[in-house]
Design an enzyme around this catalytic site. Structure first.
Site, short mmCIF file in Angstrom:
data_model
loop_
_atom_site.label_atom_id
_atom_site.label_comp_id
_atom_site.label_asym_id
_atom_site.label_seq_id
_atom_site.Cartn_x
_atom_site.Cartn_y
_atom_site.Cartn_z
N THR A 1 49.38 -4.75 28.59
CA THR A 1 49.08 -5.26 27.25
C THR A 1 50.06 -4.63 26.26
O THR A 1 50.37 -3.44 26.36
CB THR A 1 47.62 -4.97 26.84
OG1 THR A 1 47.38 -5.49 25.54
CG2 THR A 1 47.31 -3.49 26.85
N HIS B 1 38.58 6.66 36.69
CA HIS B 1 38.63 7.99 37.29
C HIS B 1 37.79 8.07 38.57
O HIS B 1 37.87 9.06 39.31
CB HIS B 1 38.14 9.02 36.28
CG HIS B 1 38.79 10.37 36.42
ND1 HIS B 1 39.44 10.77 37.56
CD2 HIS B 1 38.89 11.41 35.55
CE1 HIS B 1 39.90 12.00 37.40
NE2 HIS B 1 39.58 12.41 36.19
#
Length: 425
Positions: free
Chosen positions: A344, A396
């Site tokens: 993006t 994560h």
């Protein structure tokens, strides 16, 4: 009389809202001609008529939510646009002359429609074969299983969670009580202040909002940052931009460099090109790179397929074509599905730094930002260099900090020495 129905759209889409009727009652329609525009969670789709004749009736209005397979218009195959208004008068007289018969016929017609809706909703549940098998073994109704996947797919872990949930038996009894609350949520908002304008969210904006919140609540999202000196890339572009346009009929932009650098880094750190399904990791050995594009209706992420096999020119053409389709609301469902990683670029709007949100079920997204000329220490000298901050948001749960930082450093190294991009294959 023939019915125009909402066709099958994609396995993850079961309904849409009528954005605009392109044909009105009394209009003549040809087979294959567009009759309305349907707004779905992902794209707007123009629905065609499978029949030639006169559109005699709309069965749903603009703004109404309609299901796949639902009849939305009636086409009189024997009618004509001129004859349609005259034909309505005798029908009205017949309805007045025989009100009892009309009332008796209505329930008989309504029952099959209700049955069709129930059957349709059951068939529209998207589930993996393993999930369906487990649901059968445990006697679980797939339509009642809460789904975590943003695309609406029922997976094995969803079925297991439903079978272990202590509140599950009470769910059927609670469902009717929840119906009024759903109606209240969609009711118009009343504001007694003429300085405030109330605008209903589009279906796409509602979906974007729901998925972004869902990602933040389900993924262990973390963002790491770095900066890159784009002197070498800009110098390379300036040397070759004229010949590149003449040869390929497309400009050499930054996105092809970043796409190639991302692919090179994904090959080194494959977990950022993966997906989590329950307690399994799906490592993807292909590189379908999503490129976020801003439109009036919200952000969409069309996908450049097999980007690792494409040249710089092919990537630039793909991105340019997809951006034009996005802004003209012409993207197809196939243009938006199946990306493995997203890029993006907030820099096009002047953003200096941001933390992009994951595009589920992907586990990584790279944020580009505006290029600023800043004084940088180069050896013992201070030089003005074109610098860009990069941001990598990652999940994560499967990507550790060491891998995330290494991934971002790999991108930085390749962009500061773009000749490396030619070695990626």
């Amino acid at each position: 009389m023939a019915e125009v129905k909402v066709p099958e759209l994609a396995e993850s889409i079961s309904e849409g809202s009528i954005a605009q009727w392109l044909k009105q009652p009394g209009d003549h329609v040809e087979k294959g001609e567009y009759v309305l525009e349907l707004e779905t969670d992902k794209v707007n789709v123009e629905i065609i008529s499978d029949y030639t004749g006169t559109l005699s009736e709309h069965l749903a209005e603009e703004g109404d939510t309609v299901q796949v397979g639902q009849a939305i218009a009636i086409v009189d195959e024997n009618g004509s646009a001129a004859a349609a208004p005259k034909a309505e008068a005798p029908k009205a007289e017949e309805a007045k002359a025989e009100p009892v018969k009309a009332e008796q016929a209505a329930p008989a017609k309504a029952a099959p429609k209700a049955e069709a809706k129930e059957a349709s909703s059951t068939q529209q549940v998207i589930a993996s074969p393993a999930a369906r098998k487990l649901a059968r073994e445990k006697g679980i109704d797939l339509t009642q299983v809460p789904v975590a996947d943003p695309l609406g797919r029922v997976r094995v872990q969803d079925v297991e969670a439903a079978s272990n949930a202590p509140a599950a038996p009470a769910a059927p009894a609670a469902a009717p009580k929840q119906a009024p609350a759903a109606k209240q949520a969609t009711a118009p908002v009343e504001v007694n202040d003429d300085r405030i304008e109330v605008v209903k969210m589009t279906r796409r904006r509602q979906t974007i909002a729901k998925r972004l919140v869902q990602v933040q609540s389900e993924a262990a999202m973390l963002t790491t940052f770095n900066e890159v000196d784009l002197s070498a890339v800009m110098e390379l572009r300036n040397r070759h931009k004229d010949s590149f346009v003449k040869t390929n009929d497309v400009k050499l932009g930054f996105m092809s460099f970043f796409t190639k650098a991302v692919i090179g880094a994904l090959k080194k750190y494959p977990l950022l090109n993966a997906e989590i399904q329950g307690d399994h990791i799906l490592k993807k050995n292909f590189y379908d790179i999503g490129v976020a594009v801003s439109t009036d209706e919200g952000l969409v992420v069309p996908v450049v397929r097999d980007a690792d096999r494409k040249s710089f020119a092919e990537i630039e053409k793909n991105i340019s074509d997809l951006a034009v389709k996005a802004r003209n609301n012409k993207l197809g469902l196939s243009d938006l599905s199946g990306g493995t990683f997203t890029i993006t670029n907030g820099g096009t709007f002047g953003s200096l730094l941001s933390t992009p949100i994951l595009n589920a079920p992907q586990v990584g997204i790279l944020g580009m930002h505006t290029i600023k000329t800043r004084p940088i220490a180069v050896g013992d000298q201070i030089e003005n260099r074109p610098m860009m901050y990069l941001a990598l948001s990652y999940d994560h749960r499967i990507v550790d900090g060491k891998e995330a930082v290494g991934f971002l450093v790999a991108i930085k190294d390749m962009l500061e020495d773009p000749e490396q991009l030619l070695l990626q294959g």
